[in-house]
Write an enzyme that holds these catalytic residues in place. Structure first.
Site, PDB file in Angstrom:
ATOM      1  N   SER A 257      31.500  40.443 -27.190  1.00 50.19           N
ATOM      2  CA  SER A 257      30.170  39.818 -27.197  1.00 50.19           C
ATOM      3  C   SER A 257      29.105  40.903 -27.346  1.00 50.19           C
ATOM      4  O   SER A 257      28.924  41.736 -26.449  1.00 50.19           O
ATOM      5  CB  SER A 257      29.948  39.066 -25.888  1.00 50.19           C
ATOM      6  OG  SER A 257      28.553  38.900 -25.685  1.00 50.19           O
TER       7      SER A 257
ATOM      8  N   HIS B  70      31.635  38.094 -31.265  1.00 48.42           N
ATOM      9  CA  HIS B  70      31.044  36.952 -30.551  1.00 48.42           C
ATOM     10  C   HIS B  70      29.524  37.126 -30.486  1.00 48.42           C
ATOM     11  O   HIS B  70      29.023  38.156 -30.022  1.00 48.42           O
ATOM     12  CB  HIS B  70      31.646  36.928 -29.140  1.00 48.42           C
ATOM     13  CG  HIS B  70      31.271  35.759 -28.300  1.00 48.42           C
ATOM     14  ND1 HIS B  70      31.948  34.559 -28.335  1.00 48.42           N
ATOM     15  CD2 HIS B  70      30.293  35.603 -27.374  1.00 48.42           C
ATOM     16  CE1 HIS B  70      31.411  33.721 -27.459  1.00 48.42           C
ATOM     17  NE2 HIS B  70      30.386  34.333 -26.868  1.00 48.42           N
TER      18      HIS B  70
ATOM     19  N   MET C  79      33.384  28.377 -20.120  1.00 44.37           N
ATOM     20  CA  MET C  79      32.494  29.402 -19.559  1.00 44.37           C
ATOM     21  C   MET C  79      32.963  29.733 -18.149  1.00 44.37           C
ATOM     22  O   MET C  79      33.043  28.845 -17.290  1.00 44.37           O
ATOM     23  CB  MET C  79      31.054  28.892 -19.486  1.00 44.37           C
ATOM     24  CG  MET C  79      30.315  28.787 -20.802  1.00 44.37           C
ATOM     25  SD  MET C  79      30.208  30.319 -21.733  1.00 44.37           S
ATOM     26  CE  MET C  79      29.356  31.396 -20.586  1.00 44.37           C
TER      27      MET C  79
END
Ligand code: DX5
Ligand code: ZN
Length: 225
Positions: A10, A35, A140
């Site tokens: 990410s 990501h 998540m």
């Protein structure tokens, strides 16, 4: 285990002053995709980056899988723009729209992979009715908005429940887990059923190459086990 596991770094935790270089390093070290955490300051209490950033990185990284995680309200308004900017996987939040099924179909009609993300408080059964049409369920494991948060342990149960629904129905979607992952807790996450693992701070806060190598080593052990 006999399945491939994927690393999705990410960039939210990257150094934005040299983003291209940081992505290049992550890819050379063995990242499977990149990501992108898109935040609008409404759905989540933070604003990150959006369409132009993805578009210009797509110019530079033509063959890389772009895994775009939309943390925005009313994602239906922007799906087409993100598809055009170069997203390959577009995940939006179950909680962010009234019309989850419609948004999935929209993403797929643009030739992209569709993902549905679940906040920590959203139960696994919420996605039951759309499991046969999604490509990715993104669990998540922190509340979305910021990198560097602590993994929420109850996420493991949710991953197991979604994996069980996948097996019971002979479905093929990927389970992606995002938030607070590191080289230690990844074992539990993979054993629970995850396929795609997102790492922000663990990869980018420190030496990108050695952090990815460490993750790869652990994942290879699991893939062989
Ligand atoms: C949180 C984001 C995550 C996050 C991951 O809102 O969706 O992708 O940046 O970062 P870490 O691994 O540091 O939790
Ligand atoms: Zn994310």
């Amino acid at each position: 285990m006999n399945k491939k596991l994927f690393i999705s770094p990410s960039i939210l935790a990257a150094d934005f002053s040299c983003l291209g270089e940081q992505i290049q390093k992550a890819l050379l070290a063995g990242a499977d995709m990149i990501h992108f955490d898109v935040m609008d300051g409404r759905f989540v209490p933070n604003i990150s980056f959006g369409i132009p950033v993805i578009e210009s990185l797509r110019e530079k990284f033509k063959d890389t899988i772009f895994d775009v995680h939309l943390m925005i309200s009313e994602p239906e308004r922007y799906i087409q723009d993100f598809a055009r900017a170069g997203a390959d996987i577009i995940s939006f939040h179950f909680e962010s729209t009234y019309h989850v099924q419609r948004v999935i179909e929209k993403i797929k009609s643009l030739g992209k992979k569709a993902g549905v993300a679940l906040n920590p408080a959203t139960p696994s059964f919420s996605v039951k009715e759309i499991l046969d049409i999604v490509d990715v369920v993104l669990v998540m494991s922190v509340n979305p908005g910021f990198y560097g948060q602590k993994f929420i342990p109850s996420s493991l149960r949710k991953i197991r429940e979604i994996d069980a629904m996948r097996r019971e129905n002979g479905l093929k979607f990927f389970i992606e887990v995002d938030g607070g992952l590191n080289s230690e807790n990844l074992h539990n996450v993979v054993s629970a059923g995850a396929d795609i693992l997102v790492f922000g701070a663990f990869i980018f806060k420190g030496d990108i190459q050695s952090n990815i190598s460490l993750i790869k080593q652990e994942l290879e052990k699991l893939e062989k086990s």
